[in-house]
Design an enzyme around this catalytic site. Structure first.
Site, PDB file in Angstrom:
ATOM      1  N   LYS A  93       0.545  -1.141  -0.411  1.00 10.86           N
ATOM      2  CA  LYS A  93       0.233   0.134   0.028  1.00 10.86           C
ATOM      3  C   LYS A  93       1.007   1.184   0.145  1.00 10.86           C
ATOM      4  O   LYS A  93       2.069   1.187   0.936  1.00 10.86           O
ATOM      5  CB  LYS A  93      -0.607   0.113   1.201  1.00 10.86           C
ATOM      6  N   THR A 101      -7.292   9.967   8.113  1.00 11.73           N
ATOM      7  CA  THR A 101      -7.409   8.975   7.755  1.00 11.73           C
ATOM      8  C   THR A 101      -6.895   7.145   9.424  1.00 11.73           C
ATOM      9  O   THR A 101      -5.876   6.719   8.745  1.00 11.73           O
ATOM     10  CB  THR A 101      -5.586   8.707   7.163  1.00 11.73           C
ATOM     11  N   GLY A 109      -7.579   4.585  10.809  1.00 10.91           N
ATOM     12  CA  GLY A 109      -8.318   2.953  10.488  1.00 10.91           C
ATOM     13  C   GLY A 109      -8.085   2.736   8.738  1.00 10.91           C
ATOM     14  O   GLY A 109      -8.756   1.775   8.824  1.00 10.91           O
ATOM     15  N   THR A 110      -6.812   3.391   7.797  1.00  7.57           N
ATOM     16  CA  THR A 110      -7.786   2.824   6.943  1.00  7.57           C
ATOM     17  C   THR A 110      -6.790   1.503   5.791  1.00  7.57           C
ATOM     18  O   THR A 110      -7.466   1.229   5.436  1.00  7.57           O
ATOM     19  CB  THR A 110      -6.254   4.217   5.905  1.00  7.57           C
ATOM     20  N   GLY A 111      -6.377   1.466   6.703  1.00 10.86           N
ATOM     21  CA  GLY A 111      -5.376   0.160   6.547  1.00 10.86           C
ATOM     22  C   GLY A 111      -5.850  -1.016   7.316  1.00 10.86           C
ATOM     23  O   GLY A 111      -6.048  -2.290   6.408  1.00 10.86           O
ATOM     24  N   CYS A 112      -6.587  -0.894   8.531  1.00  8.94           N
ATOM     25  CA  CYS A 112      -7.845  -1.674   8.509  1.00  8.94           C
ATOM     26  C   CYS A 112      -8.725  -1.665   7.827  1.00  8.94           C
ATOM     27  O   CYS A 112      -9.209  -2.541   7.204  1.00  8.94           O
ATOM     28  CB  CYS A 112      -8.403  -1.590   9.807  1.00  8.94           C
TER      29      CYS A 112
END
Ligand SMILES: Nc1ncnc2c1ncn2[C@@H]1O[C@H](COP(=O)(O)OP(=O)(O)OP(=O)(O)O)[C@@H](O)[C@H]1O
Ligand SMILES: Cc1ncc(CO)c(N)n1
Length: 277
Positions: free
Chosen positions: A174, A208, A210-213
């Site tokens: 990412k 942003t 928690g974008t990855g979760c």
């Protein structure tokens, strides 16, 4: 039959990341969400105030209870915290016949708090990576796992190749952290040489958290709903792009993303998110 998804992750009291983000995302995408909690965090948009890991026995009992009663179509891991927890989670997954697995190798929260101990990195590499259907590191996580610096698209490709050589079936590197780039570009790669760039405009926002979760939960949900991996990664990118674009303005720090936004955005997303193979 209704797809069932399982998240094995930490609780974020602030509701934007961790188990909370995962379950909200599963719900939005029409799959039934189950959970095995690995740790409790006291957390809000400003930072992590405390971390309390659960005992391996409690984590394993949750996994066993879910796997014994539900046909889990896809699972994901988030915050795993320690080598001991990773060992137990890997054993629980093996006992369930190693289901389709999305591994979000969560290491450090936006404010700098460690959600994975240093000592656990080797266990992540040796026990979780080899059972991953897809691993979704951000740039710093990919640097640690692949053992190299990442400054360009070519570096992202090389890191992806290394993670596949280490046993992951496929990877999404990412690019959210490549802040000097005008677009937020992620690279999907698998062991058969497939490459897909997922690209969207970089939104100027501090929301942003928690974008990855949320991205990895959306990927898990699309897989649990029966989508092939190559389509699921595109769907996940559209989901997170909508969630970041349509901010909620909550909290005084890095606010959560909007888990409802994907359905509101509808077809507009098809033009905004470019998927290039
Ligand atoms: N400002 C932004 N605008 C558009 N897309 C973004 C932005 N920031 C991140 N993304 C996208 O969000 C997804 C998550 O990527 P990111 O690299 O931020 O994950 P992360 O660091 O693991 O997130 P976190 O640790 O907050 O959970 C990727 O698809 C990335 O391209
Ligand atoms: C519980 C939890 N998991 C993952 C993250 C990473 O965003 C977070 N901040 N909190």
């Amino acid at each position: 039959m209704m797809g069932v998804a399982l998240t094995i992750a930490g609780s974020d009291s602030g509701g934007g990341a961790g188990i909370q983000a995962d379950l909200k995302t599963f719900q939005e995408l029409g799959v039934f969400g189950t959970s095995a909690l690995t740790a409790v965090t006291a957390q809000n948009t400003l930072g992590v105030h405390g971390v309390w890991p659960l005992g391996p026995e409690a984590i394993r009992a949750q996994m066993d209870a879910v796997f014994a009663d539900f046909d889990v179509a896809a699972a994901k891991t988030g915050m795993l915290f320690s080598g001991e927890i990773i060992g137990e989670v890997a054993a629980g997954l093996a006992a369930a016949g190693n289901p389709v697995l999305v591994v979000d190798p969560v290491m450090i929260a936006k404010g700098g708090a460690h959600l994975l101990r240093e000592e656990a990195i080797a266990a992540m590499r040796d026990k979780i990576l080899p059972v991953a259907t897809v691993i979704t590191p951000n740039i710093p996580e990919a640097e640690v796992l692949a053992g190299m610096a990442i400054r360009s698209a070519q570096d992202m490709e090389e890191a992806g190749r290394r993670l596949i050589a280490m046993g992951a079936q496929s990877v999404v590197v990412k690019g959210g952290h490549m802040e000097e780039e005008k677009r937020a570009c992620d690279l999907f790669m698998d062991g058969r040489g497939e490459r897909i760039w997922l690209s969207a405009e970089r939104i100027r926002t501090k929301d942003t958290h928690g974008t990855g979760c949320t991205f990895s939960a959306a990927l898990t949900a699309f897989l649990a709903a029966g989508e092939p991996l190559e389509k699921a990664v595109g769907g996940a990118k559209r989901f997170i792009h909508a969630a970041i674009s349509d901010g909620l303005g909550l909290g005084g720090g890095h606010g959560p993303t909007n888990h409802w936004a994907y359905h509101r955005a509808g077809n507009a997303l098809k033009g905004e998110v470019l998927i290039d193979s």
